[in-house]
Design a protein around this motif. Structure first.
Motif, PDB file in Angstrom:
ATOM      1  N   PRO A 119       7.438   6.476   3.625  1.00 53.31           N
ATOM      2  CA  PRO A 119       8.804   5.959   3.017  1.00 53.31           C
ATOM      3  C   PRO A 119       9.681   6.450   3.051  1.00 53.31           C
ATOM      4  O   PRO A 119       9.426   7.578   2.411  1.00 53.31           O
ATOM      5  N   ARG A 120      10.999   5.883   3.402  1.00 54.89           N
ATOM      6  CA  ARG A 120      12.030   6.547   3.889  1.00 54.89           C
ATOM      7  C   ARG A 120      13.023   6.340   2.757  1.00 54.89           C
ATOM      8  O   ARG A 120      13.042   5.779   1.940  1.00 54.89           O
ATOM      9  N   PRO A 121      13.356   7.247   2.230  1.00 55.30           N
ATOM     10  CA  PRO A 121      14.654   6.795   0.614  1.00 55.30           C
ATOM     11  C   PRO A 121      15.316   5.718   0.893  1.00 55.30           C
ATOM     12  O   PRO A 121      15.574   5.905   1.447  1.00 55.30           O
ATOM     13  N   GLY A 122      15.717   5.248  -0.286  1.00 56.17           N
ATOM     14  CA  GLY A 122      16.491   4.662  -0.777  1.00 56.17           C
ATOM     15  C   GLY A 122      17.111   3.264   0.318  1.00 56.17           C
ATOM     16  O   GLY A 122      16.363   2.420  -0.081  1.00 56.17           O
ATOM     17  N   THR A 150       1.586  -3.046  12.833  1.00 54.30           N
ATOM     18  CA  THR A 150       2.425  -2.741  11.083  1.00 54.30           C
ATOM     19  C   THR A 150       2.995  -1.756  10.858  1.00 54.30           C
ATOM     20  O   THR A 150       4.561  -1.800  10.574  1.00 54.30           O
ATOM     21  N   LEU A 151       2.973  -0.881  11.436  1.00 47.25           N
ATOM     22  CA  LEU A 151       3.365   1.384  10.983  1.00 47.25           C
ATOM     23  C   LEU A 151       5.262   1.212  12.196  1.00 47.25           C
ATOM     24  O   LEU A 151       6.014   1.197  12.079  1.00 47.25           O
ATOM     25  N   SER A 152       4.935  -0.088  13.232  1.00 44.55           N
ATOM     26  CA  SER A 152       5.755  -0.102  14.711  1.00 44.55           C
ATOM     27  C   SER A 152       6.558  -1.117  14.155  1.00 44.55           C
ATOM     28  O   SER A 152       7.780  -0.418  14.254  1.00 44.55           O
ATOM     29  N   LEU A 153       6.735  -2.399  13.241  1.00 44.07           N
ATOM     30  CA  LEU A 153       7.621  -3.231  12.428  1.00 44.07           C
ATOM     31  C   LEU A 153       8.284  -2.423  11.607  1.00 44.07           C
ATOM     32  O   LEU A 153       8.873  -2.580  11.141  1.00 44.07           O
ATOM     33  N   LEU A 154       7.767  -1.564  10.657  1.00 48.66           N
ATOM     34  CA  LEU A 154       8.299  -0.527   9.447  1.00 48.66           C
ATOM     35  C   LEU A 154       8.762   0.434   9.971  1.00 48.66           C
ATOM     36  O   LEU A 154       9.139   1.836   9.220  1.00 48.66           O
ATOM     37  N   ARG A 155       8.545   1.108  11.320  1.00 46.25           N
ATOM     38  CA  ARG A 155       9.328   2.801  12.116  1.00 46.25           C
ATOM     39  C   ARG A 155      10.186   2.549  11.178  1.00 46.25           C
ATOM     40  O   ARG A 155      10.683   3.703  11.847  1.00 46.25           O
ATOM     41  N   ALA A 156      11.495   1.408  11.283  1.00 46.08           N
ATOM     42  CA  ALA A 156      12.732   2.127  10.950  1.00 46.08           C
ATOM     43  C   ALA A 156      12.937   2.489   9.276  1.00 46.08           C
ATOM     44  O   ALA A 156      13.838   3.225   9.035  1.00 46.08           O
ATOM     45  N   HIS A 157      11.493   2.139   8.356  1.00 47.53           N
ATOM     46  CA  HIS A 157      11.812   2.270   7.169  1.00 47.53           C
ATOM     47  C   HIS A 157      10.182   3.424   6.189  1.00 47.53           C
ATOM     48  O   HIS A 157      10.465   3.259   5.146  1.00 47.53           O
ATOM     49  N   VAL A 158       9.888   4.004   7.680  1.00 50.39           N
ATOM     50  CA  VAL A 158       8.946   4.926   7.175  1.00 50.39           C
ATOM     51  C   VAL A 158       8.911   5.838   8.098  1.00 50.39           C
ATOM     52  O   VAL A 158       9.343   5.598   8.793  1.00 50.39           O
ATOM     53  N   ALA A 159       8.344   7.275   7.649  1.00 49.68           N
ATOM     54  CA  ALA A 159       8.142   8.267   8.305  1.00 49.68           C
ATOM     55  C   ALA A 159       6.776   8.636   9.133  1.00 49.68           C
ATOM     56  O   ALA A 159       6.064   8.705   7.778  1.00 49.68           O
ATOM     57  N   LEU A 160       6.376   9.144  10.508  1.00 53.36           N
ATOM     58  CA  LEU A 160       5.135   9.206  10.424  1.00 53.36           C
ATOM     59  C   LEU A 160       5.022  11.131  10.950  1.00 53.36           C
ATOM     60  O   LEU A 160       5.954  11.195  11.171  1.00 53.36           O
ATOM     61  N   LEU A 161       4.203  11.387   9.537  1.00 50.10           N
ATOM     62  CA  LEU A 161       4.012  12.819   9.915  1.00 50.10           C
ATOM     63  C   LEU A 161       2.885  12.909  10.516  1.00 50.10           C
ATOM     64  O   LEU A 161       1.266  12.377   9.769  1.00 50.10           O
ATOM     65  N   ARG A 162       2.539  13.875  11.347  1.00 49.09           N
ATOM     66  CA  ARG A 162       0.740  14.674  11.789  1.00 49.09           C
ATOM     67  C   ARG A 162       0.632  15.210  11.426  1.00 49.09           C
ATOM     68  O   ARG A 162       0.811  16.593  10.934  1.00 49.09           O
ATOM     69  N   LEU A 172       0.284  -1.330   0.043  1.00 52.51           N
ATOM     70  CA  LEU A 172      -0.537   0.163  -0.072  1.00 52.51           C
ATOM     71  C   LEU A 172       0.973   1.240   0.079  1.00 52.51           C
ATOM     72  O   LEU A 172       0.550   2.409  -0.610  1.00 52.51           O
ATOM     73  N   LEU A 173       1.820   1.388   0.964  1.00 54.20           N
ATOM     74  CA  LEU A 173       2.414   2.636   0.556  1.00 54.20           C
ATOM     75  C   LEU A 173       3.938   2.503  -0.902  1.00 54.20           C
ATOM     76  O   LEU A 173       3.750   3.923  -0.679  1.00 54.20           O
ATOM     77  N   LEU A 174       3.741   1.541  -1.045  1.00 52.17           N
ATOM     78  CA  LEU A 174       4.259   1.623  -2.501  1.00 52.17           C
ATOM     79  C   LEU A 174       4.215   2.322  -3.504  1.00 52.17           C
ATOM     80  O   LEU A 174       3.956   2.648  -4.819  1.00 52.17           O
ATOM     81  N   PHE A 175       2.399   1.810  -3.707  1.00 54.10           N
ATOM     82  CA  PHE A 175       1.587   1.484  -4.719  1.00 54.10           C
ATOM     83  C   PHE A 175       0.362   2.072  -4.761  1.00 54.10           C
ATOM     84  O   PHE A 175      -0.072   2.673  -5.583  1.00 54.10           O
ATOM     85  N   ARG A 176      -0.850   2.338  -3.378  1.00 55.61           N
ATOM     86  CA  ARG A 176      -1.214   2.295  -3.074  1.00 55.61           C
ATOM     87  C   ARG A 176      -1.596   3.438  -2.095  1.00 55.61           C
ATOM     88  O   ARG A 176      -2.595   3.110  -1.269  1.00 55.61           O
TER      89      ARG A 176
END
Length: 723
Positions: free
Chosen positions: A458-461, A436-448, A397-401
């Protein structure tokens, strides 16, 4: 092994009208919450059936519909009822008593049996290569056999095995809340074990914990102990000595030598006979070494899937009988890529090239092909048996939708279940998304953002590369539709620009023959490992399956042109001319094989509001691989050839990384995609492997030395890419 979160919120469940969603009401706030369940209706998908074509007897005899209703059991839950004793003291010592009661068969005379086996005796007597007839006396060969046998294993210690199983049970209970196992899948394995033949288990190794869980599950379910062979180079001498006492089997160093070597032949013969004795827990300590820090977090749940067993003897007989003539990818696709031909040959693609190393070297070419085709079946069964995890759905979902995560997470989970794939999670939708977002927290950025909404970026790179690898786990569930969508994109590439409006694309008529052709071209281009196409499955049958999936999901709508035969009319159009004179047993003119009848069938892209986004979503599932192939075609002008295969793969991977930095498409920067591109180009005839004093070297073929042909190759791949 699949891991899922444990939600412990007190809720009340109320089934909705369609029986597929559940509404949860919080007892404190009265807020309506949606729940995600791992099943549709009453039952969850039963996955992992064996091939009905190659193993029809196993498919029928080892399965019964009643086993689908058996439910799950917790294999690490050991109570007083699991032992022969009762009482308050038993309840405190049930783990230890359970481990003492486990049946561990002994084989004290294993070395003598190996020495007296036919294969070893032939070597000692000189009737086989590597024996006494090649300059060695029988006594020297016998000592060499004993040395190799001592390197492979030592007599196991039953008390040490039981003590280790008790410690392992306590460790698993500290690590997991529960370990779920489907009773129906276990019943199939029990039924196969009762046949008396050796049972071979292959693991997909999704986690380091597989080496612990799989032996324990087999032992706890009454299947005895697991025999595992390991490479001794990955263990220290002390750990190797301990694992030998636990029944471990270690490959002798000579086993990887050339099949023409007498030492290699002798080592393989001894090891083949040594597989019969006991082996146990060899993967446990290896996994324990890498589990530091696992116990610090919250305990999780695990789900162990077992695919349906099948008879290897039955498969060997049926697989050899259905081999037919095939053509290489170079013969099938290169003339079409270069514009020399427009008709796809009516034949199957030959097995792709894979490196032949280790034990495969000792097999004949026909047996090597049999092993490779067997691996395709096993890969298909293992992928079908693996549950889709919440991280794979979220990454997709983060990559495509990336729009509304809550609604689309529920939608994508339901679509996965509708396609017969299992999911390894359940619970409240909001809690699942947060976990799920907590499991991916190293690879995504959460903005309020305003009004309490949360924006997930998603974090680039490396973050995007990791998300792309996770999203690849969801691809098998939508693979047929993704192939069909990319084929439609290739068919429209010369008519409508990719950025054109959806209404303009929907005007175009798509003939069924053209769709078949585009699907076949894409099937030949894509690796069979990705397609999960079984060797016994015809490409033309797969084309029809892809087309049916596109119609079922609503992307294609049948269009009846003036003067054409209605699509709903199933009558024979040329009955008197084609069929009346044929014998009653002649089925060569069946509808599934005769594609000439599809000349008058046309389709259009559906104009429903959800179709454009869904079409783009399906195309983007294959975009990382296809873009890697396209960039590999571009790199032909820059690559330094000749070079070794590993060297050229490293060159291409560095190019993918550099391109990702420039274009921001990091999903392609994966070494596995670089390897897949090099192997595909080798099969296609773009790269040629030639011997040299330094070893096999890759060269650019003379056909693709010109920039014009390189441009044609890139354009051929680009036509299937959308977005």
């Amino acid at each position: 092994m699949d891991t899922m979160s444990e939600a412990r919120l007190q809720t009340q469940q109320r089934s909705s009208r369609n029986g597929r969603e559940t509404s949860l009401w919080s007892s404190g706030f009265g807020m309506k919450l949606e729940a995600v369940t791992p099943f549709l209706g009453k039952y969850r998908p039963f996955v992992g059936r064996c091939c009905q074509t190659c193993t029809p007897k196993s498919w029928e005899s080892l399965f019964h519909r009643s086993i689908m209703d058996l439910g799950f059991c917790n294999v690490i839950l050991v109570k007083e009822e699991n032992t022969r004793f009762r009482g308050w003291l038993v309840r405190r010592l049930c783990y230890f008593l359970w481990s003492l009661e486990q049946h561990i068969p002994l084989c004290q005379d294993a070395p003598q049996k190996i020495m007296e086996s036919t294969g070893v005796q032939n070597i000692i007597s000189g009737r086989a290569p590597g024996g006494a007839g090649e300059g060695q006396g029988p006594s020297l060969v016998k000592k060499e056999v004993q040395r190799i046998l001592g390197h492979i294993q030592t007599p196991p210690r039953p008390f040490l095995l039981r003590l280790f199983s008790w410690a392992l049970l306590r460790f698993l209970n500290c690590l997991f809340l529960n370990v779920q196992l489907h009773k129906g899948q276990m019943k199939m394995v029990h039924k196969a074990a009762q046949a008396g033949s050796p049972l071979v288990l292959l693991s997909t190794h999704k986690s380091l914990l597989d080496g612990i869980l799989l032996p324990f599950v087999l032992l706890s379910q009454g299947l005895g102990v697991l025999r595992v062979a390991w490479d001794p180079r990955i263990f220290s001498p002390i750990l190797r000595a301990l694992l030998k006492k636990l029944g471990g089997l270690f490959l002798p160093p000579e086993a990887n030598l050339s099949p023409d070597s007498s030492e290699g032949f002798l080592a393989r013969a001894v090891f083949h006979e040594a597989l019969a004795p006991l082996g146990l827990w060899t993967g446990a300590l290896a996994a324990l070494r890498s589990l530091r820090g696992w116990g610090r977090g919250r305990r999780v749940c695990a789900h162990v899937h077992l695919a349906q067993p099948f008879s290897l003897q039955e498969y060997t007989i049926n697989a050899r009988s259905c081999w037919d003539s095939r053509q290489t990818l170079e013969q099938l696709l290169q003339p079409i890529v270069l514009g020399q031909c427009t008709v796809v040959p009516d034949t199957e693609k030959e097995q792709e090239w894979t490196p032949v190393t280790g034990p495969l070297l000792a097999l004949k070419e026909e047996d090597q092909l049999l092993v490779r085709r067997l691996s395709r079946h096993i890969l298909n069964a293992s992928v079908a048996s693996s549950a889709v995890m919440s991280t794979a759905i979220m990454a997709t979902l983060l990559l495509f939708r990336h729009r509304k995560l809550l609604g689309e997470f529920s939608w994508l989970t339901e679509e996965t279940l509708l396609r017969g794939f299992d999911v390894g999670f359940s619970g409240q939708l909001r809690c699942l998304v947060q976990h799920t977002l907590s499991l991916l927290r190293a690879h995504v950025a959460l903005l309020r953002v305003h009004q309490g909404d949360l924006l997930v970026v998603p974090r680039p790179g490396p973050g995007l590369v990791h998300l792309a690898r996770l999203s690849a786990e969801l691809l098998p569930a939508f693979l047929s539709e993704a192939v069909g969508a990319c084929a439609v994109r290739g068919l429209l590439a010369g008519r409508v620009p990719p950025e054109g409006p959806w209404e303009l694309q929907g005007i175009e008529l798509l003939s069924q023959n053209d769709l078949y052709r585009q699907i076949l071209l894409l099937l030949h281009l894509l690796p069979r490992d990705l397609l999960l196409l079984q060797p016994c499955q015809s490409s033309y049958c797969y084309c029809q399956e892809v087309l049916d999936r596109l119609i079922q999901c609503g992307l294609l709508v049948a269009e009846e042109t003036p003067g054409s035969w209605p699509a709903c009319d199933t009558r024979r159009q040329r009955l008197s001319a084609e069929l009346l004179w044929k014998p009653s047993g002649d089925f060569t003119d069946s509808d599934s094989d005769n594609f000439e009848e599809a000349e008058g069938r046309y389709f259009r892209l559906s104009q429903q509001s959800r179709c454009p986004d869904f079409f783009l979503f399906l195309c983007r599932l294959l975009s990382p691989l296809l873009k890697a192939f396209a960039q590999a075609a571009t790199f032909l002008r820059q690559g330094q050839l000749p070079d070794t295969e590993s060297g050229y793969v490293e060159q291409l991977f560095q190019h993918l990384q550099a391109t990702a930095q420039e274009e921001g498409f990091f999903e392609c920067a994966d070494p596995n995609l670089a390897i897949s591109a090099v192997w595909t180009f080798r099969d296609l005839g773009v790269l040629q492997q030639m011997p040299s004093p330094a070893g096999p070297m890759l060269h650019l073929s003379p056909t693709f030395a010109s920039w014009d042909n390189q441009e044609k190759l890139e354009q051929f791949i680009q036509q299937f890419i959308c977005g």
